[in-house]
Design a protein around this motif. Structure first.
Motif, short mmCIF file in Angstrom:
data_model
loop_
_atom_site.label_atom_id
_atom_site.label_comp_id
_atom_site.label_asym_id
_atom_site.label_seq_id
_atom_site.Cartn_x
_atom_site.Cartn_y
_atom_site.Cartn_z
N ALA A 137 0.81 -1.22 0.00
CA ALA A 137 0.00 0.00 0.00
C ALA A 137 0.85 1.27 0.00
O ALA A 137 0.33 2.36 -0.18
N CYS A 138 2.15 1.12 0.17
CA CYS A 138 3.00 2.31 0.15
C CYS A 138 2.96 3.00 -1.21
O CYS A 138 3.32 4.16 -1.33
N PHE A 139 2.47 2.30 -2.22
CA PHE A 139 2.41 2.88 -3.55
C PHE A 139 1.09 3.58 -3.83
O PHE A 139 0.92 4.17 -4.89
N THR A 140 0.14 3.52 -2.89
CA THR A 140 -1.13 4.22 -3.06
C THR A 140 -0.99 5.64 -2.51
O THR A 140 -0.08 5.94 -1.73
N ASP A 141 -1.91 6.52 -2.87
CA ASP A 141 -1.87 7.89 -2.35
C ASP A 141 -2.02 7.90 -0.83
O ASP A 141 -1.32 8.63 -0.13
N GLU A 142 -2.92 7.06 -0.30
CA GLU A 142 -3.12 6.99 1.14
C GLU A 142 -1.85 6.49 1.84
O GLU A 142 -1.42 7.03 2.86
N GLY A 143 -1.24 5.45 1.27
CA GLY A 143 -0.01 4.90 1.85
C GLY A 143 1.13 5.90 1.83
O GLY A 143 1.88 6.02 2.79
N LYS A 144 1.24 6.65 0.73
CA LYS A 144 2.29 7.68 0.65
C LYS A 144 2.08 8.76 1.70
O LYS A 144 3.03 9.24 2.32
N GLY A 145 0.82 9.14 1.91
CA GLY A 145 0.51 10.16 2.92
C GLY A 145 0.85 9.68 4.32
O GLY A 145 1.44 10.42 5.12
N LYS A 146 0.50 8.43 4.64
CA LYS A 146 0.83 7.87 5.95
C LYS A 146 2.33 7.74 6.12
O LYS A 146 2.87 8.02 7.19
N GLY A 147 3.00 7.30 5.07
CA GLY A 147 4.45 7.19 5.13
C GLY A 147 5.11 8.52 5.40
O GLY A 147 6.05 8.62 6.19
N LYS A 148 4.61 9.57 4.78
CA LYS A 148 5.16 10.91 5.00
C LYS A 148 4.95 11.35 6.45
O LYS A 148 5.86 11.90 7.08
N ARG A 149 3.77 11.07 7.00
CA ARG A 149 3.50 11.46 8.40
C ARG A 149 4.43 10.72 9.37
O ARG A 149 4.91 11.30 10.34
N VAL A 150 4.68 9.43 9.09
CA VAL A 150 5.61 8.68 9.93
C VAL A 150 7.00 9.31 9.84
O VAL A 150 7.65 9.57 10.86
#
Length: 198
Positions: A137-150
């Motif tokens: 899911a890191c490749f989805t928009d939601e996953g990228k957003g969560k990854g950035k917040r982390v």
């Protein structure tokens, strides 16, 4: 105790081992390590005592669903263990990568985690194995957003010393460690060793 190997493994003072028959840990937090001392860019060593990873600091919640309000029992429940985390490692921030089913939904929005009120507790709610930016899911928009917040939390020096964890401290935690150590210029062989090392 600690080891001299890199990555440096640390041991919770209450940890006594794994019961092979029940596959349960007896006492303490497991899989504690830090990248400090790893060789990074230009041969420089990663500064120690700032960033730690581990398995969960409390047991998986003994309930589930929307009515679950009780996280599992904390492993940080005696003076020696509290001293290890708060005075020896001097943890200021705990980043919890588990989802609500794993820690009990009362932790959502909570400012207090297993290490107590003096440690900033940050949970990335909803980061299930399927949604975690550490997996596909890191490749989805939601996953990228969560990854950035982390990364915003983990890369902010004001939060150090910091510990991040999921349940076992290997998959979600290992993925984040892999990225962070890669950003520090750690070579690929060492990244893979740290990913696999237990």
């Amino acid at each position: 105790t600690t080891s001299t190997q890199v990555p440096r493994m640390l041991r919770d003072p209450r940890y006594v081992g794994l019961n092979v028959a029940t596959r349960k840990v007896s006492g303490g937090v497991v899989n504690i390590r830090e990248p400090g001392g790893m060789v990074g860019r230009d041969g420089r060593r990663v500064k120690p005592n700032l960033l730690f990873r581990s398995a969960t600091l409390n047991r998986t919640a003994s309930c589930s669903g929307a009515d679950c309000r009780t996280p599992g029992e904390t492993y940080v429940n005696d003076e020696a263990t509290r001293d290890f985390w708060l005075n020896r490692l001097k943890i200021k921030t705990e980043v919890d990568l588990r989802d609500p089913v794993e820690y009990g939904t009362n932790a959502i929005g909570s400012a207090t985690g297993p290490l107590g009120p003096t440690v900033r507790y940050v949970n990335f709610s909803g980061m299930t194995d399927q949604q975690c930016p550490c997996y596909g899911a890191c490749f989805t928009d939601e996953g990228k957003g969560k990854g950035k917040r982390v990364l915003d939390v983990v890369l902010d020096p004001a939060n150090y010393p910091l510990v991040f964890h999921c349940t076992g401290g290997q998959d979600r935690t290992g993925s984040l460690a892999f990225v962070l150590e890669g950003l520090l210029g750690v070579d690929e062989d060492t990244l893979v060793l740290d990913w696999e090392c237990l």
